[in-house]
Design an enzyme around this catalytic site. Structure first.
Site, short mmCIF file in Angstrom:
data_model
loop_
_atom_site.label_atom_id
_atom_site.label_comp_id
_atom_site.label_asym_id
_atom_site.label_seq_id
_atom_site.Cartn_x
_atom_site.Cartn_y
_atom_site.Cartn_z
N GLY A 9 0.56 -1.31 0.23
CA GLY A 9 -0.11 0.41 0.22
C GLY A 9 0.64 0.97 0.24
O GLY A 9 2.20 1.26 -0.29
N THR A 32 -3.70 -7.64 -4.10
CA THR A 32 -4.50 -6.56 -5.13
C THR A 32 -3.36 -7.22 -6.38
O THR A 32 -1.85 -7.17 -6.19
CB THR A 32 -4.17 -5.15 -5.16
OG1 THR A 32 -5.49 -4.98 -4.53
CG2 THR A 32 -4.43 -4.79 -6.47
N ASN A 86 2.03 -0.54 12.84
CA ASN A 86 0.95 -0.04 14.27
C ASN A 86 0.90 -0.56 15.30
O ASN A 86 -0.86 -0.37 15.46
CB ASN A 86 -0.25 1.61 13.83
CG ASN A 86 0.94 2.20 12.98
OD1 ASN A 86 2.09 3.01 13.07
ND2 ASN A 86 0.49 3.15 12.17
N LYS A 174 7.31 3.98 19.13
CA LYS A 174 6.84 4.35 18.09
C LYS A 174 4.67 5.11 18.51
O LYS A 174 4.43 5.69 18.08
CB LYS A 174 6.00 3.88 16.96
CG LYS A 174 5.42 3.79 15.68
CD LYS A 174 6.36 5.36 15.16
CE LYS A 174 5.39 5.48 13.29
NZ LYS A 174 3.86 5.38 13.17
N GLU A 181 2.38 13.27 18.55
CA GLU A 181 2.01 13.80 17.36
C GLU A 181 0.88 14.84 17.25
O GLU A 181 0.64 15.51 17.07
CB GLU A 181 2.42 13.38 16.46
CG GLU A 181 1.80 13.18 14.72
CD GLU A 181 2.04 11.88 14.18
OE1 GLU A 181 0.34 11.85 13.09
OE2 GLU A 181 3.43 10.80 13.70
#
Length: 310
Positions: A9, A32, A86, A174, A181
């Site tokens: 992706g 895909t 994530n 992260k 963030e």
């Protein structure tokens, strides 16, 4: 070096391209058909030479779990899985046990860089054993940004990559990164709203652009806000609905568990929840209470609807 990439992706596809530009051989698989080099995970594993390194870049949760479970059965002792989505760090620890039972190494990699990573590089926070990380180090070196240099021209270590600790440390790092963030974006958003709310400021995008050089609040996020305002100066083309992908919630949960005060990040998370309410039940209650104790006026639904533009 050879690598298998699962998930092509926005992130996985660009990472694959960056690695190929660095002369690494990447065999890609995606659901895909038009994107992939092979048609199945068994084909991917067969196309790689042992010891194999396979990077999983699919959505967190069940897709990641199912992919790792299948890979653990297909790979051989000495191979390594890198999980770069994530995921929650506790999921990594479960996946690591599963892989170790098969003799397969496991690395969790927090990846930051978004759609800009292809050209600028990706910040990487990884967790795993020293031995497994060393096997994949050429891959990490190709993906991370070019190292900055000090005044003497010497390369500064550490920038863009860290082996943060054992399995789970990469995604934990992260998670905290994304919590920060959230808070930074909320602060920039609030500053933008105040500038736009007063008649005194005639050039809101210009003020924000002026902050990108020489100020203590300059950042890449601020640069991106300037870019967004260049494309849509009043942000008329988007709504104020903001999703959260999970890391902000997990960061606040860990703050509570470890008794770490985190009011700013928590407030930014809750602000995203507020953004999804067309008519906040909380503020309805506040308006009703103000009317009850102080006789302050409330705006009836009919009047509010009548004021909406046609």
């Amino acid at each position: 070096m050879q690598l298998g990439m699962i998930g092509l992706g926005k992130m996985g596809g660009n990472m694959t391209e960056r690695l190929r530009r660095a002369d690494h051989e990447v065999v890609g698989y995606d659901h895909t058909p038009g994107k992939r080099d092979v048609d199945s995970l068994p084909d991917l594993v067969s196309a790689l030479s042992a010891p194999r390194i396979v990077w999983v870049m699919v959505p967190a949760g069940e897709p990641t779990k199912a992919t790792i479970e299948e890979l653990a059965e297909l790979l051989s002792p000495g191979d390594v899985i890198i999980e770069g989505g994530n995921s929650k760090y506790t999921d990594d620890q479960v996946h690591d046990v599963l892989c170790r039972e098969k003799g397969v190494g496991y690395i969790d990699a927090g990846v930051s860089g978004g759609v800009w990573g292809l050209e600028n590089g990706y910040a990487l926070m990884v967790g795993g054993t020293k031995e497994d990380v060393a096997k994949a180090q050429p891959i990490f070196d190709a993906l991370k940004p070019p190292a900055p240099h000090d005044e003497a021209g010497e390369e500064m270590p550490g920038a863009g990559f860290v082996h943060a600790g054992p399995v789970g440390a990469g995604h934990f790092s992260k998670m905290v990164h994304n919590g920060i963030e959230y808070a930074l974006m909320q602060a920039y958003g609030e500053g933008y709203e105040l500038l736009a709310a007063v008649d005194l400021i005639e050039d809101v995008p210009g003020v924000i652009a002026s902050w990108t050089q020489g100020t203590v609040i300059r950042s890449w996020l601020l640069d991106l806000l300037v870019r967004a305002l260049q494309e849509d100066p009043a942000l008329d083309r988007i709504t104020g609905y903001a999703e959260d992908s999970g890391e902000g919630r997990w960061t606040v949960e860990q703050a509570i568990e470890n008794a770490v005060p985190m009011p700013t990040i928590a407030a930014s998370l809750f602000a995203r929840f507020v953004s999804r309410q067309d008519d906040s039940p909380t503020m309805k209650a506040v308006a009703a209470l103000r009317n009850q104790f102080g006789g302050h006026a409330v705006k009836a639904v009919q009047a509010q609807e009548a004021e909406k533009p046609a």
